[in-house]
Design a protein around this motif. Sequence first.
Motif, PDB file in Angstrom:
ATOM      1  N   SER B  75       9.653   5.020  -1.090  1.00 18.08           N
ATOM      2  CA  SER B  75       9.080   6.376  -0.968  1.00 18.08           C
ATOM      3  C   SER B  75       8.772   7.009  -2.318  1.00 18.08           C
ATOM      4  O   SER B  75       7.984   7.942  -2.403  1.00 18.08           O
ATOM      5  CB  SER B  75      10.002   7.272  -0.137  1.00 18.08           C
ATOM      6  N   ASP B  76       9.395   6.507  -3.394  1.00 19.74           N
ATOM      7  CA  ASP B  76       9.106   7.057  -4.718  1.00 19.74           C
ATOM      8  C   ASP B  76       7.759   6.573  -5.268  1.00 19.74           C
ATOM      9  O   ASP B  76       7.174   7.220  -6.136  1.00 19.74           O
ATOM     10  CB  ASP B  76      10.198   6.649  -5.723  1.00 19.74           C
ATOM     11  N   ASP B  77       7.293   5.423  -4.764  1.00 18.25           N
ATOM     12  CA  ASP B  77       6.061   4.851  -5.301  1.00 18.25           C
ATOM     13  C   ASP B  77       4.837   5.644  -4.876  1.00 18.25           C
ATOM     14  O   ASP B  77       4.809   6.257  -3.809  1.00 18.25           O
ATOM     15  CB  ASP B  77       5.892   3.407  -4.814  1.00 18.25           C
ATOM     16  N   SER B  78       3.816   5.602  -5.716  1.00 14.49           N
ATOM     17  CA  SER B  78       2.516   6.136  -5.314  1.00 14.49           C
ATOM     18  C   SER B  78       1.882   5.168  -4.330  1.00 14.49           C
ATOM     19  O   SER B  78       2.313   4.020  -4.198  1.00 14.49           O
ATOM     20  CB  SER B  78       1.614   6.271  -6.530  1.00 14.49           C
ATOM     21  N   VAL B  79       0.850   5.633  -3.615  1.00 12.11           N
ATOM     22  CA  VAL B  79       0.140   4.769  -2.675  1.00 12.11           C
ATOM     23  C   VAL B  79      -0.367   3.520  -3.398  1.00 12.11           C
ATOM     24  O   VAL B  79      -0.240   2.394  -2.892  1.00 12.11           O
ATOM     25  CB  VAL B  79      -1.032   5.524  -2.012  1.00 12.11           C
ATOM     26  N   CYS B  80      -0.908   3.699  -4.599  1.00  4.29           N
ATOM     27  CA  CYS B  80      -1.437   2.545  -5.326  1.00  4.29           C
ATOM     28  C   CYS B  80      -0.353   1.533  -5.675  1.00  4.29           C
ATOM     29  O   CYS B  80      -0.557   0.324  -5.544  1.00  4.29           O
ATOM     30  CB  CYS B  80      -2.168   3.006  -6.587  1.00  4.29           C
ATOM     31  N   GLU B  81       0.790   2.038  -6.075  1.00  3.39           N
ATOM     32  CA  GLU B  81       1.906   1.126  -6.358  1.00  3.39           C
ATOM     33  C   GLU B  81       2.330   0.381  -5.090  1.00  3.39           C
ATOM     34  O   GLU B  81       2.599  -0.827  -5.110  1.00  3.39           O
ATOM     35  CB  GLU B  81       3.091   1.900  -6.951  1.00  3.39           C
ATOM     36  N   SER B  82       2.389   1.111  -3.983  1.00  6.07           N
ATOM     37  CA  SER B  82       2.742   0.482  -2.714  1.00  6.07           C
ATOM     38  C   SER B  82       1.748  -0.614  -2.354  1.00  6.07           C
ATOM     39  O   SER B  82       2.134  -1.699  -1.910  1.00  6.07           O
ATOM     40  CB  SER B  82       2.777   1.521  -1.592  1.00  6.07           C
ATOM     41  N   ILE B  83       0.470  -0.318  -2.538  1.00  2.00           N
ATOM     42  CA  ILE B  83      -0.561  -1.302  -2.203  1.00  2.00           C
ATOM     43  C   ILE B  83      -0.386  -2.564  -3.037  1.00  2.00           C
ATOM     44  O   ILE B  83      -0.436  -3.681  -2.520  1.00  2.00           O
ATOM     45  CB  ILE B  83      -1.970  -0.703  -2.393  1.00  2.00           C
ATOM     46  N   GLU B  84      -0.126  -2.373  -4.335  1.00  2.00           N
ATOM     47  CA  GLU B  84       0.088  -3.544  -5.200  1.00  2.00           C
ATOM     48  C   GLU B  84       1.210  -4.437  -4.682  1.00  2.00           C
ATOM     49  O   GLU B  84       1.062  -5.656  -4.563  1.00  2.00           O
ATOM     50  CB  GLU B  84       0.425  -3.090  -6.627  1.00  2.00           C
ATOM     51  N   LYS B  85       2.330  -3.803  -4.363  1.00  2.00           N
ATOM     52  CA  LYS B  85       3.479  -4.580  -3.885  1.00  2.00           C
ATOM     53  C   LYS B  85       3.200  -5.205  -2.526  1.00  2.00           C
ATOM     54  O   LYS B  85       3.482  -6.388  -2.287  1.00  2.00           O
ATOM     55  CB  LYS B  85       4.717  -3.678  -3.785  1.00  2.00           C
ATOM     56  N   PHE B  86       2.628  -4.401  -1.636  1.00  2.00           N
ATOM     57  CA  PHE B  86       2.355  -4.868  -0.284  1.00  2.00           C
ATOM     58  C   PHE B  86       1.465  -6.104  -0.294  1.00  2.00           C
ATOM     59  O   PHE B  86       1.767  -7.123   0.320  1.00  2.00           O
ATOM     60  CB  PHE B  86       1.687  -3.752   0.527  1.00  2.00           C
ATOM     61  N   VAL B  87       0.352  -6.016  -1.015  1.00  2.00           N
ATOM     62  CA  VAL B  87      -0.616  -7.117  -1.040  1.00  2.00           C
ATOM     63  C   VAL B  87       0.041  -8.397  -1.561  1.00  2.00           C
ATOM     64  O   VAL B  87      -0.106  -9.473  -0.968  1.00  2.00           O
ATOM     65  CB  VAL B  87      -1.830  -6.751  -1.918  1.00  2.00           C
ATOM     66  N   GLU B  88       0.780  -8.267  -2.623  1.00  2.00           N
ATOM     67  CA  GLU B  88       1.405  -9.450  -3.216  1.00  2.00           C
ATOM     68  C   GLU B  88       2.384 -10.115  -2.249  1.00  2.00           C
ATOM     69  O   GLU B  88       2.319 -11.330  -2.019  1.00  2.00           O
ATOM     70  CB  GLU B  88       2.121  -9.084  -4.520  1.00  2.00           C
ATOM     71  N   ILE B  89       3.254  -9.308  -1.656  1.00  2.00           N
ATOM     72  CA  ILE B  89       4.252  -9.865  -0.726  1.00  2.00           C
ATOM     73  C   ILE B  89       3.577 -10.414   0.527  1.00  2.00           C
ATOM     74  O   ILE B  89       3.929 -11.485   1.027  1.00  2.00           O
ATOM     75  CB  ILE B  89       5.280  -8.779  -0.334  1.00  2.00           C
TER      76      ILE B  89
END
Lengths: 206, 206
Positions: B75-89
């Motif tokens: 929840s601390d991450d920005s949407v862009c940070e979340s997208i980066e992590k999500f896509v990779e995983i």
Amino acid sequence: MKYNKDTSEKILENAFEEFGENGYNGARMQSIADRAGINKALLHYYYRSKDALFEIVMKKAFQIMVPKLMKTFNSDDSVCESIEKFVEIYIETIMKHPQIPGFVIHEISNKPDRLVRLIKSTEINFNLLKQKIQKEMDEGKLVQMAPEQLIVNVLALCVFPFMAKPLVTGLLLDGDKKAYKKLIEDRKKEVASFIIRSVKIEEPKS
Amino acid sequence: MKYNKDTSEKILENAFEEFGENGYNGARMQSIADRAGINKALLHYYYRSKDALFEIVMKKAFQIMVPKLMKTFNSDDSVCESIEKFVEIYIETIMKHPQIPGFVIHEISNKPDRLVRLIKSTEINFNLLKQKIQKEMDEGKLVQMAPEQLIVNVLALCVFPFMAKPLVTGLLLDGDKKAYKKLIEDRKKEVASFIIRSVKIEEPKS
DNA sequence: TTTTAGTTTAACTATTTGGTTAATATTAAC
DNA sequence: GTTAATATTAACCAAATAGTTAAACTAAAA
């Protein structure tokens, strides 16, 4: 007489739907006959076998798609202009024939070679496209990336929402079918903007 | 004793592969039994029917995916940070279990309601995600667009190249399987950059 | 060691399904 | 109107395959 055209087309249309919804393995000859309101033996009378019928239906699907898509490739256009036209026509055509993606997806896992061969036999030429993209990247008009990645992205953004229709509707739109239709309609413009914002390098003002 | 765990897991593993390679309609109960080195009747003793077995395989697939995906939503991450992590995983996990998109595709055309229910029963919450995206758009951190469109785009870019593997390999990469693997590997970073270039609004330098 | 509950198998059944056949209906030609 | 060609159907067949059954096997409890 020699083969009633009404009947043969009725068969083709209904086979198109049955195969599109269920894939080759899931489709039933009896079900196609029922949809068309005819006897199952007629299917074989007109089209010999399930396999033969399928191949004709698949070719028909590409006859619908390919000419429309080819029109969007005008060699004078920039890549971005081509993408705008391509996305709009692609989504518009699939909206009219929503069976097509299912059709293709199912056959990817069933007989991918046949599918690849069929697409290669059309006018669609991915190598030419790759070259054109590469050229614009070299000229500094597009962000540098592998041209294949850009092509995959364009296709992904066009096709996916059709394949995932029940998920998009059920999970993102609370089951609202009108909202789904609007979402797709909006994508005709939205997808191209999304891509172009990502890859286009604005020319410095002269 | 009451159900040998070794046996039940052996069945599940082999069913996962058989369904993955051939799709539901192409999969054979006999073939699953043969792979597992057991009698076909045992399949029914443990899992009642082909459809019931498939449903469990499907649930197992989600047990693999969902926890990994949930970890990417901090929840601390920005949407862009979340997208980066999500896509990779996401891409990494599907690379390890490339059968999964096929399961989902089948279930979409076969029992979409059951699939929607299954996904809704996980911790994944699209409404929360939509709100978070909307908030950042309102704050001027992201380009304005329907949050649903952005979510669809992220998923499309992640899933499509797996579903279309034979087409990507056959049509864009001249059948070069190593090139396909590299393309997918590259997408772990490429997809996020592609999206972020499109939607992120850079904060003005203070 | 015997009994009992649970597990596994070989053989079988029922159903599904692509495809065929022979009889019937329809249409066009003469 | 009769005939011949074509179109359509009902009933059937054969193969594949999901699912069942009853007997055999195993291992733990008594």
